[in-house]
Motif scaffolding. Sequence first.
Motif, PDB file in Angstrom:
ATOM      1  N   THR A 513      18.209   5.360  18.245  1.00 27.70           N
ATOM      2  CA  THR A 513      17.442   5.088  17.032  1.00 27.70           C
ATOM      3  C   THR A 513      15.959   5.238  17.304  1.00 27.70           C
ATOM      4  N   ALA A 514      15.180   5.310  16.222  1.00 33.91           N
ATOM      5  CA  ALA A 514      13.725   5.414  16.350  1.00 33.91           C
ATOM      6  C   ALA A 514      13.078   4.819  15.114  1.00 33.91           C
ATOM      7  N   SER A 515      11.832   4.419  15.251  1.00 37.94           N
ATOM      8  CA  SER A 515      11.059   3.914  14.122  1.00 37.94           C
ATOM      9  C   SER A 515      10.545   5.086  13.289  1.00 37.94           C
ATOM     10  N   ASP A 516       9.993   4.785  12.137  1.00 42.43           N
ATOM     11  CA  ASP A 516       9.381   5.819  11.286  1.00 42.43           C
ATOM     12  C   ASP A 516       8.363   5.132  10.382  1.00 42.43           C
ATOM     13  N   LEU A 517       7.085   5.344  10.665  1.00 40.72           N
ATOM     14  CA  LEU A 517       6.018   4.699   9.907  1.00 40.72           C
ATOM     15  C   LEU A 517       5.514   5.599   8.787  1.00 40.72           C
ATOM     16  N   VAL A 518       5.302   5.003   7.620  1.00 45.80           N
ATOM     17  CA  VAL A 518       4.706   5.718   6.485  1.00 45.80           C
ATOM     18  C   VAL A 518       3.711   4.788   5.796  1.00 45.80           C
ATOM     19  N   LEU A 519       2.697   5.380   5.211  1.00 41.31           N
ATOM     20  CA  LEU A 519       1.656   4.631   4.519  1.00 41.31           C
ATOM     21  C   LEU A 519       1.979   4.556   3.029  1.00 41.31           C
ATOM     22  N   ASN A 520       1.700   3.412   2.426  1.00 45.31           N
ATOM     23  CA  ASN A 520       1.855   3.249   0.978  1.00 45.31           C
ATOM     24  C   ASN A 520       0.678   3.949   0.304  1.00 45.31           C
ATOM     25  N   ALA A 521       0.881   5.207  -0.095  1.00 45.53           N
ATOM     26  CA  ALA A 521      -0.214   6.009  -0.633  1.00 45.53           C
ATOM     27  C   ALA A 521      -0.767   5.455  -1.947  1.00 45.53           C
ATOM     28  N   PRO A 522       0.054   5.019  -2.898  1.00 43.46           N
ATOM     29  CA  PRO A 522      -0.501   4.487  -4.148  1.00 43.46           C
ATOM     30  C   PRO A 522      -1.425   3.289  -3.936  1.00 43.46           C
ATOM     31  N   LEU A 523      -1.142   2.455  -2.923  1.00 42.77           N
ATOM     32  CA  LEU A 523      -1.986   1.283  -2.685  1.00 42.77           C
ATOM     33  C   LEU A 523      -3.386   1.697  -2.251  1.00 42.77           C
ATOM     34  N   LEU A 564     -16.762   2.960   2.765  1.00 39.80           N
ATOM     35  CA  LEU A 564     -15.651   3.304   1.877  1.00 39.80           C
ATOM     36  C   LEU A 564     -14.454   2.465   2.321  1.00 39.80           C
ATOM     37  N   ARG A 565     -14.038   1.490   1.507  1.00 42.32           N
ATOM     38  CA  ARG A 565     -13.032   0.515   1.922  1.00 42.32           C
ATOM     39  C   ARG A 565     -11.753   0.678   1.091  1.00 42.32           C
ATOM     40  N   PHE A 566     -10.634   0.342   1.710  1.00 40.40           N
ATOM     41  CA  PHE A 566      -9.328   0.419   1.036  1.00 40.40           C
ATOM     42  C   PHE A 566      -8.321  -0.345   1.887  1.00 40.40           C
ATOM     43  N   SER A 567      -7.207  -0.679   1.306  1.00 38.42           N
ATOM     44  CA  SER A 567      -6.130  -1.363   2.030  1.00 38.42           C
ATOM     45  C   SER A 567      -5.130  -0.350   2.564  1.00 38.42           C
ATOM     46  N   SER A 568      -4.543  -0.685   3.718  1.00 39.28           N
ATOM     47  CA  SER A 568      -3.486   0.140   4.309  1.00 39.28           C
ATOM     48  C   SER A 568      -2.231  -0.709   4.473  1.00 39.28           C
ATOM     49  N   GLU A 569      -1.164  -0.295   3.824  1.00 39.19           N
ATOM     50  CA  GLU A 569       0.131  -0.977   3.948  1.00 39.19           C
ATOM     51  C   GLU A 569       1.098  -0.013   4.617  1.00 39.19           C
ATOM     52  N   ILE A 570       1.459  -0.327   5.859  1.00 40.26           N
ATOM     53  CA  ILE A 570       2.218   0.610   6.683  1.00 40.26           C
ATOM     54  C   ILE A 570       3.658   0.120   6.818  1.00 40.26           C
ATOM     55  N   HIS A 571       4.594   0.905   6.304  1.00 35.29           N
ATOM     56  CA  HIS A 571       6.011   0.539   6.275  1.00 35.29           C
ATOM     57  C   HIS A 571       6.754   1.186   7.443  1.00 35.29           C
ATOM     58  N   ASN A 572       7.730   0.471   7.975  1.00 34.37           N
ATOM     59  CA  ASN A 572       8.658   1.047   8.957  1.00 34.37           C
ATOM     60  C   ASN A 572       9.967   1.331   8.232  1.00 34.37           C
ATOM     61  N   ILE A 573      10.224   2.605   7.925  1.00 29.84           N
ATOM     62  CA  ILE A 573      11.440   2.984   7.198  1.00 29.84           C
ATOM     63  C   ILE A 573      12.485   3.591   8.129  1.00 29.84           C
ATOM     64  N   GLY A 574      12.252   3.475   9.449  1.00 31.04           N
ATOM     65  CA  GLY A 574      13.182   4.051  10.418  1.00 31.04           C
ATOM     66  C   GLY A 574      14.374   3.151  10.682  1.00 31.04           C
ATOM     67  N   LYS A 575      14.968   3.329  11.860  1.00 35.09           N
ATOM     68  CA  LYS A 575      16.151   2.563  12.247  1.00 35.09           C
ATOM     69  C   LYS A 575      15.909   1.734  13.502  1.00 35.09           C
ATOM     70  N   ALA A 576      14.665   1.686  13.982  1.00 37.08           N
ATOM     71  CA  ALA A 576      14.309   0.859  15.143  1.00 37.08           C
ATOM     72  C   ALA A 576      12.930   0.266  14.900  1.00 37.08           C
TER      73      ALA A 576
END
Length: 739
Positions: A513-523, A564-576
């Motif tokens: 298994t492995a992790s998989d990080l993605v950013l919440n682009a709409p946020l 230039l400021r913004f929030s980053s919400e980083i999801h782990n959608i992988g399997k590890a």
Amino acid sequence: MLRGGLWDMVIAMVLWDFWLPSCLGQTTSPSQDGKIKFRLAGYPRKHNEGRVEVFYNGEWGTICDDDFTLANAHVLCRHLGFVEALSWSHSAKYGPGTGKIWLDNVMCGGSENSIEKCVSRGWGNSDCTHQEDAGVVCKDERLPGFADSNIIEMQVDENRMERIRLRPLSGAHASRMPVTEGVIEVKFKEGWGHICNTGWTTKNSRVVCGMMGFPSQRTMVKKPSSLQTVYRIHSVACTGNEAHLSACSMEFSEANSSASCPNGGTAVVSCVHGPLFTQGRARRVKLNPMSQVRLKGGAKTGEGRVEVLNGSEWGTVCDDHWNLQSASVVCRELGFGTAKEALTGARMGQGMGPIYMNEVQCHGDEKSLWDCPHKSITAEDCKHMEDASVICNIPYMGFEKSIRLTGGRTRLEGRVELLLSTGSGVRDWGLVCGDGWTSREAMVVCRQLGLGHASSGLRETWYWDSSNVTEMVLSGVKCKGDEMTLTDCQHHSVVSCKRAGAQFSAGVICSDTASDLVLNAPLVEQTVYIEDRPLHLLYCAAEENCLTKSAAQANWPYGNRRLLRFSSEIHNIGKADFRPRLGRHSWVWHECHRHYHSMDIFTYYDLLSLNGTKVADGHKASFCLEDTACHEGVSKHYECANFGEQGITVGCWDLYRHDIDCQWIDITDVKPGNYILQVIINPNFEVAESDFTNNAMRCNCKYDGNRVWLHKCHLGDSFSEEAEREFEHYPGQLNNKIS
């Protein structure tokens, strides 16, 4: 015709043995206690219903419906990973099973954590027939944290057929990969046999070619030379849409009989390979860029989460009614064979963005998944935890024979050694230079070896020094991550390694298994703003290099920096879980902010001109990788407080709020205009993931000198190629209104 030891050698070297999976329309789930296993079987059915089958004492069997109740069904559904049962069925509603009837007169209270805790007549003690096999319908909601999802695969009577292979028609073709043409040989318990070709059709060939990993068949088939053979299978009649030969109508001869093949001979097929498997090609071949389907998140070629293109944006497919016929349409569309397994329950990780299709019901002859009957989706119909996946049959290429791992503690790790031709033309084993080696190169090695995902890519392997191989044969390797072999990646034409010595050769650790990080682009788009922050509040940020170089010439502590400021919400959608590469003992303490950095660079923030030139940048060290929040039913595992372990659990996300230090780009020196904001997670591929193509997010940015607007924020792989090109050539906003 080859005979004796030579023929055995050819068989060992070039034939692709296709192991038959265990059951048609079947769902397999190991029990959580590891002692017994459960699966749903039968046809027709959905993935959350079917005949209950139990694996006990090395053999699959069924449960009799005598005294069966809904309480029994609740216990069994939990074994299968569902929250509860909706109903149960009697009298073999899903068809009679085979083999043992393992349990009879089962009486559960409903709260038992194992069927073994329920009252019954004991294992194998039954007076029932298979016409009394019990079935269940489970609520289509998965138990939180249940590791295995349902697998719909082929049902094959192993007493009649074990596996199938193609034997090349001549020795001249035996060394060519893939083997596209040959005699069909079927393995039975008594040995290998052949198929009589009387009445053989191209529809039959289509099914066999699909099993061998080929999308289609040729109409003209050569007859082999006369063979002394045993014909075990006759009168095969396929529709052409079956995922496996065993699903076709056919007749079997007795094991010891020598039935002839009147007016015919041995069945032969000639298959057409997909674009990725061209013989003798330079294998940097891309799949059809116009394709409206793709696979994501899989460790091997031909497997992954199914994603379809609707307009200009990619989305997923819900697993309701997902089966082998629909999965096979996906596989053939991508240039593979039929589907080996149709997977439900986001087995290859959860997607992001829209879910486009539900209740897909293909016949099997469609050219595209969009041609299949299906329903459109509403938000209430499906969640990403129901994303459909597939494992396709692919041709055997023998790639694993030219690479190996040595010195590791297990077969999943070790120093990488390649079998390449030397200057004299002799093939010999050599090492790969560790300079610049990352987890992207490691994931290609693990794929080539069939060992799953990469866990780590190592630049030094002195602790795995168990081989007498010392010569570097490959250097400067740079992979995209989707290549099938390491030599498909870019590399130096002449070996040039800065650090000589076997201890500096590349190594890998592979994982299931492995992790998989993605950013919440709409946020990002929703939270962006500009702040003029006083310099006296930025001393710690300056110490961590979170400001541009011109800040060093500012009149500290007077004045401001424009951020230039913004929030980053980083999801782990992988399997590890995503974990820092270094353990806590190697983390760096920063006194000013009073926290530990577990990764020097976790995220890059860049502001680019429309021609791609960087005009401002920022970065984020992973000073606190933790589970800020999780999906329902998923527990937090990582918290930074009190020197806690850092990481992001599967199904959780880490939120870097817009108001924390360094969560910005310093744009003090940037002129008003139109730009592209780019955010890249894990930019140096320091930690292995199943997919790096979704690590970047980009937005169109309008800055008028006082305010800022973002639009079209998207992950790097979420748009079609055409839409991405339009984004690249964005002319800029004429005003602040975004249509």
